[in-house]
Scaffold this active site. Structure first.
Site, PDB file in Angstrom:
ATOM      1  N   ASP A  29       0.859  -1.181   0.000  1.00  0.00           N
ATOM      2  CA  ASP A  29       0.000   0.000   0.000  1.00  0.00           C
ATOM      3  C   ASP A  29       0.905   1.244   0.000  1.00  0.00           C
ATOM      4  OD1 ASP A  29      -3.202   0.566   1.189  1.00  0.00           O
ATOM      5  OD2 ASP A  29      -1.760   2.219   1.026  1.00  0.00           O
ATOM      6  N   ILE A  30       0.580   2.199  -0.854  1.00  0.00           N
ATOM      7  CA  ILE A  30       1.435   3.382  -1.020  1.00  0.00           C
ATOM      8  C   ILE A  30       1.317   4.337   0.179  1.00  0.00           C
ATOM      9  CG2 ILE A  30      -0.158   4.940  -2.249  1.00  0.00           C
ATOM     10  CD1 ILE A  30       3.487   4.112  -3.216  1.00  0.00           C
ATOM     11  N   HIS A  93      -9.830  -5.639  -3.063  1.00  0.00           N
ATOM     12  CA  HIS A  93      -8.485  -5.839  -2.517  1.00  0.00           C
ATOM     13  C   HIS A  93      -8.586  -6.181  -1.039  1.00  0.00           C
ATOM     14  CE1 HIS A  93      -9.507  -1.545  -2.363  1.00  0.00           C
ATOM     15  NE2 HIS A  93      -8.809  -1.470  -1.237  1.00  0.00           N
ATOM     16  N   HIS A  95      -6.634  -5.906   2.447  1.00  0.00           N
ATOM     17  CA  HIS A  95      -5.528  -5.261   3.168  1.00  0.00           C
ATOM     18  C   HIS A  95      -4.946  -6.271   4.140  1.00  0.00           C
ATOM     19  CE1 HIS A  95      -6.515  -0.873   2.375  1.00  0.00           C
ATOM     20  NE2 HIS A  95      -7.714  -1.378   2.162  1.00  0.00           N
TER      21      HIS A  95
HETATM   22  P1  5GP Z   1      -9.843   1.289   0.290  1.00  0.00           P
HETATM   23  O1  5GP Z   1     -10.383   1.341  -1.119  1.00  0.00           O
HETATM   24  O2  5GP Z   1      -9.787  -0.115   0.810  1.00  0.00           O
HETATM   25  O3  5GP Z   1     -10.573   2.219   1.205  1.00  0.00           O
HETATM   26  O4  5GP Z   1      -8.354   1.837   0.267  1.00  0.00           O
HETATM   27  C1  5GP Z   1      -7.549   1.769  -0.882  1.00  0.00           C
HETATM   28  C2  5GP Z   1      -6.102   1.641  -0.479  1.00  0.00           C
HETATM   29  O5  5GP Z   1      -5.320   1.675  -1.661  1.00  0.00           O
HETATM   30  C3  5GP Z   1      -5.586   2.779   0.433  1.00  0.00           C
HETATM   31  O6  5GP Z   1      -5.009   2.220   1.602  1.00  0.00           O
HETATM   32  C4  5GP Z   1      -4.565   3.509  -0.439  1.00  0.00           C
HETATM   33  O7  5GP Z   1      -3.437   3.980   0.291  1.00  0.00           O
HETATM   34  C5  5GP Z   1      -4.167   2.472  -1.471  1.00  0.00           C
HETATM   35  N1  5GP Z   1      -3.828   3.042  -2.762  1.00  0.00           N
HETATM   36  C6  5GP Z   1      -4.539   3.969  -3.454  1.00  0.00           C
HETATM   37  N2  5GP Z   1      -3.942   4.267  -4.616  1.00  0.00           N
HETATM   38  C7  5GP Z   1      -2.814   3.509  -4.663  1.00  0.00           C
HETATM   39  C8  5GP Z   1      -1.773   3.366  -5.634  1.00  0.00           C
HETATM   40  O8  5GP Z   1      -1.751   4.002  -6.684  1.00  0.00           O
HETATM   41  N3  5GP Z   1      -0.780   2.478  -5.340  1.00  0.00           N
HETATM   42  C9  5GP Z   1      -0.776   1.752  -4.177  1.00  0.00           C
HETATM   43  N4  5GP Z   1       0.248   0.905  -3.999  1.00  0.00           N
HETATM   44  N5  5GP Z   1      -1.739   1.855  -3.239  1.00  0.00           N
HETATM   45  C10 5GP Z   1      -2.748   2.733  -3.482  1.00  0.00           C
END
Ligand code: 5GP
Length: 130
Positions: A29-30, A93, A95
Site C-alpha cells: 500500500d502506497i 483488494h 488489506h
Molecule cells: P480502500 O479502497 O480499501 O478504502 O483503500 C484503498 C487503499 O489503496 C488505500 O489504503 C490507499 O493507500 C491504497 N492506494 C490507493 N492508490 C494507490 C496506488 O496508486 N498504489 C498503491 N500501492 N496503493 C494505493
C-alpha cells in the site's frame, strides 16, 4: 475506465510488488498503516468483494493466506490483520496489515517510508513466500 489497480496490474503505474500469480497480484500500500501493509488484488476487476463468484473469492483468500504468512515471518509485529474496505478504490483488494497495536488497524495513523524502505520490505516478504 480502468481502476488504478488495473493500471498497476497492466504495468502502466509502478508498484512495490510482493507476489503474483496468474489471477492475483500483491503489492505494498502506497500510504501504509504500518510497514509491510500489503494489498492482495484479483486481476479481474470487480468492485465489491461480495460480487465475486465464490470460487474467485476463495482463490483470493488462498492467495492472501500465502502472502499473510510471508508477512508474519518477515515483518516484526504482533500479528497480521486482514481488512476489506474498498471505499477509495472500487477494485476488490484485501488489506494485510502488520499490527503492533489497534492504532495500526484504524486507517487514521499512517507511516511515512522512504523508497528504499518500501523496496526492502517488499523484497523481504517476497523471500518468505512458500
Ligand atoms: P480502500 O479502497 O480499501 O478504502 O483503500 C484503498 C487503499 O489503496 C488505500 O489504503 C490507499 O493507500 C491504497 N492506494 C490507493 N492508490 C494507490 C496506488 O496508486 N498504489 C498503491 N500501492 N496503493 C494505493
Amino acid at each position: 475506465m480502468a481502476s488504478i489497480f488495473t493500471k498497476i496490474i497492466n504495468g502502466d503505474i509502478p508498484c512495490y510488488k510482493v507476489a503474483e500469480d496468474d489471477d492475483h497480484i500483491a503489492f505494498l500500500d502506497i500510504n501504509p498503516n504500518a510497514k509491510g501493509h500489503t494489498l492482495c488484488v484479483p486481476k479481474k476487476e470487480v468492485d465489491k468483494i461480495w460480487d465475486m463468484d465464490k470460487e474467485a473469492y476463495l482463490n483470493l483468500m488462498d492467495f492472501s493466506y500465502k502472502v499473510a504468512t510471508a508477512i508474519e515471518s518477515s515483518v516484526p509485529c504482533e500479528r497480521v490483520g486482514m481488512t476489506v474496505i474498498g471505499l477509495e478504490v472500487p477494485h476488490v483488494h484485501v488489506h494485510l496489515i502488520p499490527l503492533s497495536s489497534m492504532k495500526n488497524a484504524t486507517f487514521q495513523h499512517k507511516v511515512s517510508l522512504e523508497k528504499t524502505e518500501f523496496e526492502d520490505v517488499a523484497k523481504r516478504i517476497g523471500e518468505h513466500l512458500k
